[in-house]
Enzyme design. Structure first.
Site, PDB file in Angstrom:
ATOM      1  N   ARG A  34      19.376  91.276 -25.680  1.00 39.55           N
ATOM      2  CA  ARG A  34      18.320  91.668 -26.623  1.00 39.55           C
ATOM      3  C   ARG A  34      18.891  92.139 -27.955  1.00 39.55           C
ATOM      4  O   ARG A  34      18.224  92.082 -28.984  1.00 39.55           O
ATOM      5  CB  ARG A  34      17.475  92.808 -26.044  1.00 39.55           C
ATOM      6  N   GLU A  71       4.007  89.443 -30.573  1.00 39.78           N
ATOM      7  CA  GLU A  71       4.746  88.851 -29.448  1.00 39.78           C
ATOM      8  C   GLU A  71       6.096  88.327 -29.916  1.00 39.78           C
ATOM      9  O   GLU A  71       6.266  87.947 -31.069  1.00 39.78           O
ATOM     10  CB  GLU A  71       3.941  87.672 -28.876  1.00 39.78           C
ATOM     11  N   ASP A  72       7.036  88.270 -28.991  1.00 44.31           N
ATOM     12  CA  ASP A  72       8.333  87.668 -29.296  1.00 44.31           C
ATOM     13  C   ASP A  72       8.234  86.143 -29.252  1.00 44.31           C
ATOM     14  O   ASP A  72       8.715  85.443 -30.130  1.00 44.31           O
ATOM     15  CB  ASP A  72       9.423  88.160 -28.322  1.00 44.31           C
ATOM     16  N   PHE A 101      15.811  77.702 -23.425  1.00 41.88           N
ATOM     17  CA  PHE A 101      15.736  79.134 -23.146  1.00 41.88           C
ATOM     18  C   PHE A 101      16.557  79.889 -24.185  1.00 41.88           C
ATOM     19  O   PHE A 101      17.753  79.683 -24.319  1.00 41.88           O
ATOM     20  CB  PHE A 101      16.206  79.466 -21.727  1.00 41.88           C
ATOM     21  N   VAL A 102      15.875  80.746 -24.945  1.00 41.98           N
ATOM     22  CA  VAL A 102      16.536  81.448 -26.043  1.00 41.98           C
ATOM     23  C   VAL A 102      16.631  82.947 -25.777  1.00 41.98           C
ATOM     24  O   VAL A 102      15.811  83.514 -25.068  1.00 41.98           O
ATOM     25  CB  VAL A 102      15.817  81.192 -27.390  1.00 41.98           C
ATOM     26  N   ASP A 115      15.407  88.456 -23.975  1.00 39.09           N
ATOM     27  CA  ASP A 115      16.446  88.701 -22.980  1.00 39.09           C
ATOM     28  C   ASP A 115      16.578  87.579 -21.972  1.00 39.09           C
ATOM     29  O   ASP A 115      15.699  86.742 -21.810  1.00 39.09           O
ATOM     30  CB  ASP A 115      16.098  89.964 -22.185  1.00 39.09           C
ATOM     31  N   GLY A 132      10.241  92.535 -25.340  1.00 43.49           N
ATOM     32  CA  GLY A 132      10.749  91.489 -26.225  1.00 43.49           C
ATOM     33  C   GLY A 132      10.386  91.623 -27.697  1.00 43.49           C
ATOM     34  O   GLY A 132      11.158  91.211 -28.563  1.00 43.49           O
ATOM     35  N   ASP A 155       5.059  80.956 -24.714  1.00 45.73           N
ATOM     36  CA  ASP A 155       5.649  79.892 -23.914  1.00 45.73           C
ATOM     37  C   ASP A 155       4.502  79.158 -23.212  1.00 45.73           C
ATOM     38  O   ASP A 155       3.893  78.257 -23.786  1.00 45.73           O
ATOM     39  CB  ASP A 155       6.629  80.571 -22.946  1.00 45.73           C
TER      40      ASP A 155
HETATM   41  P1  IMP Z   1       4.131  83.063 -21.382  1.00 41.13           P
HETATM   42  O1  IMP Z   1       3.103  83.843 -20.619  1.00 41.13           O
HETATM   43  O2  IMP Z   1       4.701  81.933 -20.586  1.00 41.13           O
HETATM   44  O3  IMP Z   1       3.668  82.595 -22.735  1.00 41.13           O
HETATM   45  O4  IMP Z   1       5.335  84.032 -21.459  1.00 41.13           O
HETATM   46  C1  IMP Z   1       5.799  84.616 -22.555  1.00 41.13           C
HETATM   47  C2  IMP Z   1       6.895  85.573 -22.159  1.00 41.13           C
HETATM   48  O5  IMP Z   1       7.901  84.916 -21.364  1.00 41.13           O
HETATM   49  C3  IMP Z   1       7.591  86.040 -23.400  1.00 41.13           C
HETATM   50  O6  IMP Z   1       6.978  87.187 -23.946  1.00 41.13           O
HETATM   51  C4  IMP Z   1       8.996  86.284 -22.894  1.00 41.13           C
HETATM   52  O7  IMP Z   1       9.086  87.575 -22.354  1.00 41.13           O
HETATM   53  C5  IMP Z   1       9.193  85.277 -21.797  1.00 41.13           C
HETATM   54  N1  IMP Z   1       9.890  84.061 -22.305  1.00 41.13           N
HETATM   55  C6  IMP Z   1       9.398  82.817 -22.431  1.00 41.13           C
HETATM   56  N2  IMP Z   1      10.307  81.968 -22.923  1.00 41.13           N
HETATM   57  C7  IMP Z   1      11.420  82.694 -23.126  1.00 41.13           C
HETATM   58  C8  IMP Z   1      12.740  82.393 -23.644  1.00 41.13           C
HETATM   59  O8  IMP Z   1      13.076  81.254 -24.038  1.00 41.13           O
HETATM   60  N3  IMP Z   1      13.613  83.426 -23.690  1.00 41.13           N
HETATM   61  C9  IMP Z   1      13.305  84.686 -23.290  1.00 41.13           C
HETATM   62  N4  IMP Z   1      12.087  85.025 -22.815  1.00 41.13           N
HETATM   63  C10 IMP Z   1      11.160  84.036 -22.727  1.00 41.13           C
HETATM   64 MG    MG Z   2       7.456  89.104 -23.668  1.00 42.39          MG
END
Ligand code: IMP
Ligand code: MG
Length: 178
Positions: A164, A98-99, A151-152, A158, A43, A102
């Site tokens: 992407r 990081e992208d 969800f983006v 992706d 990402g 969440d």
């Molecule tokens: P976390 O461990 O829940 O913080 O997960 C983060 C990862 O979940 C990100 O690096 C993304 O790969 C994926 N992710 C979380 N939200 C989104 C979204 O809205 N769109 C796409 N990928 C997401």
């Molecule tokens: Mg990611």
């Protein structure tokens, strides 16, 4: 692909402007630190490519892959480091790129891993932040945009490996993933 997007949340011009501001801030913060920027695949690849070109400091880059088990749209809380980085992080200034943050599960795991490996400092730069969904008490030091709990996709992000390559960040229509 545009037909699957409900709304463009951050357009190309806004991305460019904000990333350039972040580059200026990071240029000041990392003078003489020779930081190691570590992008979390896949990402962050697009963001990383733009970010390093607006940072005017000597630096190195690397990438790793962190996967959480579970379905595509949610992180499960169990994170696994899929590709270990080749470079030695000991005593280095690490900037994780990081992208999106969440739940914070991925970030918490990665920060702990680098601290265990003896990094001198671990900071985080995330393009997007979905603070409403946080499960861990973690925060990024540099954030591009705060976004709502939607969800983006696009600009590296992706859904099931698609979208992407969109040049903007858009909210994916619910019927595409529900
Ligand atoms: P976390 O461990 O829940 O913080 O997960 C983060 C990862 O979940 C990100 O690096 C993304 O790969 C994926 N992710 C979380 N939200 C989104 C979204 O809205 N769109 C796409 N990928 C997401
Ligand atoms: Mg990611």
């Amino acid at each position: 692909m545009r037909a699957d997007i409900q709304e463009v949340l951050v357009d190309e011009a806004a991305l460019k402007k904000r990333i350039s501001e972040m580059g200026q801030e990071l240029t000041k913060a990392y003078q003489d630190k020779n930081p190691l920027l570590i992008g979390v695949l896949k990402g962050s690849a697009v963001f990383m490519a733009d970010l390093i070109r607006v940072m005017d400091v000597p630096m190195e880059i690397d990438f790793l892959k962190a996967s959480s088990y579970g379905n595509e749209a949610r992180s499960s809380g169990t994170v696994q480091l899929k590709t270990d980085i080749s470079m030695d992080v000991k005593d280095r200034y690490i900037l994780l790129v990081e992208d999106i943050i969440d739940t914070g599960n991925t970030l918490k795991f990665l920060m702990e891993s680098f601290e265990t490996m003896g990094a001198r400092e671990v900071k985080v730069c995330s393009l997007l932040n979905k603070h409403e969904r946080r499960e861990q008490q973690v925060t990024a030091d540099y954030i591009g945009f705060e976004i709502p709990n939607e969800f983006v996709v696009g600009y590296g992000l992706d859904f099931a490996q698609k979208y992407r390559n969109l040049p903007y960040i858009g909210i994916l229509k619910k019927e595409v993933y529900e």
